[in-house]
Design an enzyme around this catalytic site. Structure first.
Site, short mmCIF file in Angstrom:
data_model
loop_
_atom_site.label_atom_id
_atom_site.label_comp_id
_atom_site.label_asym_id
_atom_site.label_seq_id
_atom_site.Cartn_x
_atom_site.Cartn_y
_atom_site.Cartn_z
N HIS A 12 44.51 56.54 40.57
CA HIS A 12 44.98 55.19 40.90
C HIS A 12 45.83 55.27 42.18
CE1 HIS A 12 46.02 51.01 40.13
NE2 HIS A 12 47.23 51.33 40.56
N ASN B 155 36.57 60.09 47.07
CA ASN B 155 37.17 60.98 46.05
C ASN B 155 36.12 61.88 45.42
OD1 ASN B 155 40.16 60.61 45.55
ND2 ASN B 155 39.48 58.48 45.66
N GLY C 249 33.03 56.52 47.46
CA GLY C 249 32.98 57.86 46.87
C GLY C 249 33.66 58.95 47.68
N ILE D 164 37.24 50.64 31.09
CA ILE D 164 36.56 51.46 30.08
C ILE D 164 37.01 50.96 28.69
CG2 ILE D 164 36.53 53.80 29.14
CD1 ILE D 164 35.13 53.95 31.62
N ASP E 286 45.57 51.42 33.04
CA ASP E 286 46.44 52.30 33.83
C ASP E 286 47.69 52.76 33.07
OD1 ASP E 286 44.71 52.09 36.03
OD2 ASP E 286 45.74 50.31 36.77
N ASN F 9 41.57 59.32 35.55
CA ASN F 9 41.42 58.27 36.54
C ASN F 9 42.37 58.52 37.71
OD1 ASN F 9 40.63 55.64 37.58
ND2 ASN F 9 42.61 54.88 36.89
N GLU G 40 45.15 61.17 47.47
CA GLU G 40 44.17 61.16 46.37
C GLU G 40 43.23 62.35 46.46
OE1 GLU G 40 42.21 57.38 45.58
OE2 GLU G 40 43.77 56.34 46.68
N LEU H 76 35.19 50.62 39.20
CA LEU H 76 35.86 49.33 39.07
C LEU H 76 35.50 48.57 37.80
CD1 LEU H 76 35.76 48.10 42.78
CD2 LEU H 76 37.66 49.15 41.54
N LYS H 77 35.37 49.28 36.71
CA LYS H 77 35.13 48.63 35.42
C LYS H 77 36.17 49.16 34.45
CE LYS H 77 31.25 46.16 35.04
NZ LYS H 77 32.04 45.19 35.81
#
Ligand code: GRF
Length: 207
Positions: free
Chosen positions: A110, A16, A14, A94, A151, A108, A180, A91-92
């Protein structure tokens, strides 16, 4: 305009999320009102609680398929009157259950310059290993809206860095993370200011 209510979905440390917590209400007119993790002991949950933010763990194992899981997520987002969903190391994948209801309201982060090194199998350290194996001279990070592909959604912002040939994947990851932490809050700010316009898979930023 009233403050935008943000939910952040996480699976890991976490950092970010922390960059958003540090800047909310100051750099952008939004408030993180909910953090959801699919991993019970994700450090991100602790970061949220330390800042008095509602933090919720939801286990995937009680749901028979990803769409059913997302249906529950959707209910929670609606109950909490969320305006914007930020995937910050979530990490799932959507599903359409969430994407269709929150069209152009899910973003998101990346850790590569999309469309390079994105899609299935490209997550976490694997991204940086692949970038180095390919001998790339630049890398970076991308913030994008989430669509029904992996993505592939409209790109909001990107920033690059030059790769030092002495770096290993861990060092590259560390350097990209710094980017990021800058561009994710920047994208959230643009969203909160209602300056992002999506047309034909391109994002235009209103002056
Ligand atoms: C970040 O590199 C993000 O881009 C990726 O997972 C990592 C999460 O890091 N999808 P953190 O949990 O925000 O520290």
């Amino acid at each position: 305009m009233s403050s935008i209510k943000i939910a952040v979905l996480v699976s890991g440390s976490g950092s970010n999320l922390q960059s958003l917590i540090d800047k909310q209400g100051k750099d952008f007119n939004g408030e993180i009102s909910l953090v959801i993790s699919n991993i019970k002991d994700a450090y991100a949950l602790e970061r949220a609680r330390n800042h008095g933010i509602k933090a919720q763990y939801i286990s995937r194992k009680y749901y028979t398929n990803p769409r059913e899981f997302d249906q529950r997520l959707l209910e929670i987002l609606l109950e909490n009157e969320i305006d914007l969903v930020v995937l910050a190391g979530y990490l799932k994948i959507i599903t359409d259950v969430l994407v269709d209801r929150f069209e152009n309201r899910i973003i998101n982060i990346h850790p590569s310059l999309l469309p390079s090194f994105g899609g299935k199998g490209y997550y976490g350290i694997k991204v940086h290993e692949a970038v180095l194996e390919r001998g790339c001279k630049v890398s970076g990070a991308t913030v994008h809206f989430v669509d029904n592909g992996a993505d592939t959604g409209p790109i909001i912002c990107q920033e690059s860095l030059n790769i030092d040939q002495k770096w290993d994947a861990n060092e590259l990851q560390k350097q990209v993370l710094k980017i990021e932490h800058e561009i994710l809050p920047k994208a959230v700010k643009l969203f909160c200011e209602d300056r992002l316009v999506v047309e034909n898979n391109r994002v235009y930023i209103k002056e």
